[in-house]
Design an enzyme around this catalytic site. Structure first.
Site, PDB file in Angstrom:
ATOM      1  N   VAL A   1       0.463  -1.567   0.136  1.00  0.00           N
ATOM      2  CA  VAL A   1       0.484   0.239  -0.137  1.00  0.00           C
ATOM      3  C   VAL A   1       0.687   0.853  -0.142  1.00  0.00           C
ATOM      4  O   VAL A   1       1.822   1.468   1.118  1.00  0.00           O
ATOM      5  CB  VAL A   1      -0.493   0.148   1.388  1.00  0.00           C
ATOM      6  CG1 VAL A   1      -1.533   1.100   1.285  1.00  0.00           C
ATOM      7  CG2 VAL A   1      -1.772  -1.341   1.381  1.00  0.00           C
TER       8      VAL A   1
ATOM      9  N   ASP B   1     -13.122 -11.581   7.751  1.00  0.00           N
ATOM     10  CA  ASP B   1     -12.162 -10.530   8.215  1.00  0.00           C
ATOM     11  C   ASP B   1     -12.068  -9.983   8.860  1.00  0.00           C
ATOM     12  O   ASP B   1     -11.232  -8.795   8.730  1.00  0.00           O
ATOM     13  CB  ASP B   1     -10.730 -11.068   7.152  1.00  0.00           C
ATOM     14  CG  ASP B   1      -9.424 -10.854   7.503  1.00  0.00           C
ATOM     15  OD1 ASP B   1      -9.332 -11.583   8.836  1.00  0.00           O
ATOM     16  OD2 ASP B   1      -8.807 -10.560   6.672  1.00  0.00           O
TER      17      ASP B   1
END
Length: 952
Positions: free
Chosen positions: A680, A793
């Protein structure tokens, strides 16, 4: 005669035709009901007009009246994952006597039409999501109803006092719903046949009406977890059929009424977590069948009744957290099958009764924080059933019986804070189940036995503030699970065993204030889990091992020893300046050699070597960096060839930047994170210099990055719109690279802040705000998306924080849409500590899986602990919280640094979390209810009398 026979034959044929017609009619209603339901498992697939010639009596889950093949008398559709609204066709089954729809996923209002069924006797709708008010028609119908069970739904409005009109009721169960604050109906006493009254957690307030004493047939009374105040009515002593009384977690005051001794059938009594005062009545333990008594966390005082010593059936006594004083009856335990005893946090004194384990059944013994004195009874050393022993913070003295050290089943032995003396007997080798051994703050002497090294499960050994002496046993290095070793403030001597480097799970090592000598073993630097190392106030000599620089220490102290030589480079920083005090031989940089030319020459040679090595490394790194940047430039140039033509930008929101701006920002200096799906980057783009987060996914087929999340993430985030779901601005792809561009969240993830040195930023109001924001995001996914979306998740690292610390749910790489029932996965997705038990076992994923994971996140917010952390041992956070609360109450698990001012709010959020992490999926509230309950935590403080308090 022929005429009579003809008439009888005609009558028989008519009855047969009526039976067939009734059978066919009921079959039609059942088929209509099935068609109105969601039946994901196909449990009712056999309901069809063609089976069994249209007769439903042999269909699955259907029963008919005895001696009849016609009308349906019973339906048991429990635990079938059925969903949808209540099928109105069931109200046409005029012969229906029993209807059980419990433990399913029904939604919507309760049907008023059920009240018109003439012979319905048993109605069980528990464990669903029915909502709204109980229909007032129910109070005027149900002429035959005996059992009414609406437990664990989302029912609201006023508590339905009109149901007391159903005077034939034998079981009245409305517990765990969301009713408005309401008093217990005064007319409860009119239900003369009532055997079960289960209205726990129903927002009830007011007092317990004295009319309850009329319920002579009552067996089970449960009004727990409400806001009932006032005194326990004396009339309860008249309920001669009672076997169970549950009044815990209310606001009851006054004294316990005399008269419980007359309840000859009473087996279980729980009046804990109230404000009861006064003494325990003498007749309390004279009840012949009384097996379980919970009176903990009240303000009871005075002495424990002598009748306790003669209690014949008592197996579980929990009276901790009161102000009881005086001794226990000397024969307590002699006459009863005692298994669990917790009388902690009182003012009890005198000796520990030697008869506590006379039945050879005692498993848990908690006497901590009292004033018990004298020796530990020798008889307890024969109690082979013991698993948990806590005797800390008393006035116990003398030696510990040898057999007591070696009890084979004990996993926790806590003796700290007494005046115990003598040695640790080698018999401790028999304690093969021992996980925690806490001996600190006593007067133990002598050497530690080498047999300690034979305890395979020992994780925590604390023996500080004693008089132990002799060398540290090298055998301690065999304790492969040891996490915390504290032997500080003793008189240990000799060297620290080099074999301690084998303790790979050791996170905390305290050896300060002893007489240890010799070198610091460099092998300690190999314990990569170590975060605390305190060797201060000893007689250690030699140099500080350079290997210690490899440890990530949050607490490090090696002061006041006899260390010498040059400090390793890392320890020369200002943050370590107080870690080496009182070692005059230590020096920063290079030490003076007192005129020794050979030493000077040796030092200079080493310095030159270091300089050349460092220069060589820098040169190699520079060459590598130059090569890498050139390669990256070539790749970027290739990808950007012909400008926009090689990239495809797909926007999901209005964007003010080009793909070229995004691609140009993919520089290693802009990396802000990396995970299982890719890296990222932070990108500053557009005319306003807007910050965006760019996820560059690993190329398809990279072996070490197996999870490909692009399709799922795009499919999910491109269609959701919610302020608490992270916004996907666009995707950018070409033949070799795939980028996802999100709104930038400047404060990172909740997990990163909550479990780091920056945790102090998150005070309780901020954590509460985060909990609500994240809950609203998940509620949107579960209830407002069609079909619902399961994240799969949910964890603190996937809850991102904006500039104002507002929370947004992120990372939908393994999300799943679910249709008519639970979806079966081929592999488990999720993170350790967050995965719901049933998901791990069955691979079936539903919204309940996310709810469990979010419950763990809420536990993180109130406790400040990770789901899996060294300080809670081998347990996960859910197990640790449950065990700690059982022992010490709700407040014991709160993060104490923030709990003082917000204790009540944190406890209420903790209760919501505990509902979410229930082992049974059906008992977990839906996310919409979680949001409501979290909002009510604050709403209670507002002066709005119509707002319901939190019901857990």
């Amino acid at each position: 005669m022929a005429t009579i026979r003809q008439r009888l034959l005609l009558a028989f044929l008519l009855l047969q035709l009526l039976a067939i017609a009734a059978s066919s009619s009921d079959a039609r209603y059942l088929i209509a009901a099935r068609s109105a339901l969601r039946d994901p498992s196909g449990a009712l697939a056999g309901w069809s007009g063609g089976s069994d010639r249209g007769s439903p009596c042999r269909w699955a889950r259907v029963s008919c009246a005895k001696n009849s093949t016609a009308a349906v008398a019973g339906l048991d559709l429990s635990k079938l994952f059925l969903g949808g609204g209540f099928p109105a066709a069931l109200c046409s089954l005029r012969s229906l006597e029993r209807l059980d729809l419990s433990a399913n996923e029904f939604v919507g209002p309760l049907p008023a039409c059920l009240a018109a069924l003439p012979v319905l006797a048993h109605l069980n709708l528990a464990g669903n999501n029915f909502s709204g008010e109980v229909p007032p028609e129910w109070g005027a119908g149900f002429r035959s109803l005996l059992v009414l069970n609406l437990v664990q739904n989302l029912l609201s409005g006023e508590f339905p006092a009109f149901l007391t009109n159903l005077t034939a009721l034998q079981e009245f169960s409305l517990a765990y719903n969301l009713f408005l604050p309401s008093p217990l109906p005064e007319k409860l006493g009119d239900l003369a046949d009532l055997r079960v009254l289960f209205v726990a957690n129903s927002s009830l307030n007011g007092i317990i009406p004295s009319s309850i004493g009329k319920l002579k047939n009552l067996v089970n009374l449960d009004i727990s977890r409400n806001n009932i105040h006032g005194e326990i009515p004396q009339s309860i002593g008249n309920l001669s059929s009672l076997e169970q009384i549950e009044l815990f977690a209310n606001q009851l005051t006054g004294s316990i009424p005399v008269g419980f001794g007359g309840l000859k059938r009473l087996r279980s009594l729980d009046i804990s977590m109230n404000g009861l005062t006064g003494e325990i009545p003498e007749d309390m333990f004279a009840v012949p069948m009384l097996a379980s008594v919970h009176m903990y966390q009240n303000n009871l005082s005075g002495r424990v009744p002598e009748t306790l010593g003669a209690a014949p059936s008592l197996s579980d006594l929990r009276i901790f957290g009161n102000q009881l004083s005086g001794p226990l009856p000397p024969e307590f335990g002699k006459n009863c099958p005692l298994q669990f005893l917790d009388i902690s946090n009182n003012l009890l004194s005198g000796p520990i009764p030697a008869t506590l384990c006379a039945s050879r059944k005692l498993k848990q013994l908690m006497l901590l924080d009292n004033e018990f004195e004298g020796a530990i009874p020798v008889e307890l050393g024969q109690c082979r059933t013991l698993t948990r022993v806590r005797l800390s913070n008393n006035r116990l003295s003398g030696s510990v019986p040898p057999e007591f050290w070696g009890l084979p089943g004990v996993y926790l032995l806590e003796l700290r804070g007494n005046a115990l003396s003598g040695t640790v007997d080698p018999a401790i080798a028999g304690a093969q189940n021992l996980s925690k051994l806490l001996l600190q703050d006593n007067r133990f002497t002598g050497a530690l036995p080498a047999k300690l090294g034979t305890l395979p499960n020992l994780q925590e050994f604390k023996a500080s503030n004693n008089c132990f002496s002799g060398p540290l046993p090298p055998s301690l290095a065999n304790l492969s699970l040891l996490d915390n070793l504290d032997l500080s403030h003793n008189s240990f001597s000799g060297e620290i065993p080099r074999d301690f480097g084998r303790l790979k799970k050791l996170s905390q090592l305290y050896l300060s204030d002893n007489h240890l000598s010799g070198n610091v073993p460099p092998e300690l630097g190999e314990i990569i889990e170590m975060n605390t190392l305190d060797l201060s106030n000893n007689e250690l000599s030699g140099q500080v091992p350079a290997q210690l620089q490899d440890l990530r220490l949050t607490h490090f102290n090696i002061s006041y020893n006899k260390l010498s030589g040059t400090l390793p480079v890392l320890f020369s920083g200002i943050q370590y300046q107080e870690c080496f005090l009182g070692n005059p031989g230590l020096c920063h940089g290079f030490c003076q050699s007192n005129g020794n030319s050979d030493a000077k020459r040796h030092t200079i040679i080493k310095l030159v070597v270091y300089i050349f090595v460092a220069a060589g490394i820098i040169l190699l790194l520079g060459l590598y960096w130059f090569h890498y940047k050139c390669r990256l430039y070539k790749i970027s140039a290739a990808e950007l060839d012909d400008g926009k033509s090689s990239w495809v930008l797909t926007s999901y929101h209005r964007v003010d930047f080009s793909e070229r701006e995004i691609v140009n920002s993919l520089d290693e200096s802009n990396v802000i994170g990396q995970g299982g799906s890719g890296k990222v980057y932070k990108a500053i783009v557009g005319p306003q210099g807007e910050a965006m987060a760019v996820k560059k996914l690993w190329p398809i087929g990279v072996a070490s990055k197996r999870i490909d999340t692009f399709e799922t993430e795009v499919a999910t985030l491109s269609k959701v719109r919610h302020k608490n779901i992270v916004k996907l601005a666009c995707s950018i792809t070409n033949t070799v690279c795939r980028l996802l561009v999100y709104e930038y969240m400047p404060n990172g993830s909740l997990g990163d802040i909550l479990h780091s040195a920056k945790r102090s930023i998150l005070d309780w109001p901020m954590r509460y705000k985060i909990a609500i924001s994240a809950a609203e995001g998940l509620s949107y996914l579960h209830h407002d998306c069609k079909p619902p979306i399961v994240h799969r998740d949910v964890k603190s690292n996937n809850i991102l924080l904006d500039a104002e610390y507002g929370a947004k749910v992120a990372d939908f790489g393994v999300a799943k849409t679910i249709g008519d029932g639970p979806a079966t996965m081929s592999i488990i997705a999720g993170s350790c500590g967050y995965i719901a038990p049933e998901y791990a076992y069955t691979l079936h994923v539903t919204e309940k899986s996310d709810i469990y994971s979010f419950g763990v996140v809420m536990l993180e917010l109130v406790t400040g602990k990770k789901p899996m952390a060294p300080e809670i041992g081998e347990m996960d956070l859910v197990t640790w919280v449950s065990a700690t609360i059982e022992q010490n109450g709700l407040e014991s698990v709160l993060e104490q640094t923030i709990a003082e001012q917000f204790k009540d709010e944190m406890c209420k959020v903790l209760k919501v979390a505990l509902m979410c992490v229930s082992n049974l999926p059906v008992t977990r509230p839906p996310m919409r209810a979680v949001v409501t309950m979290l909002l009510e935590v604050k709403e209670e403080k507002k002066p709005k009398p119509k707002v319901a308090p939190l019901a857990i």
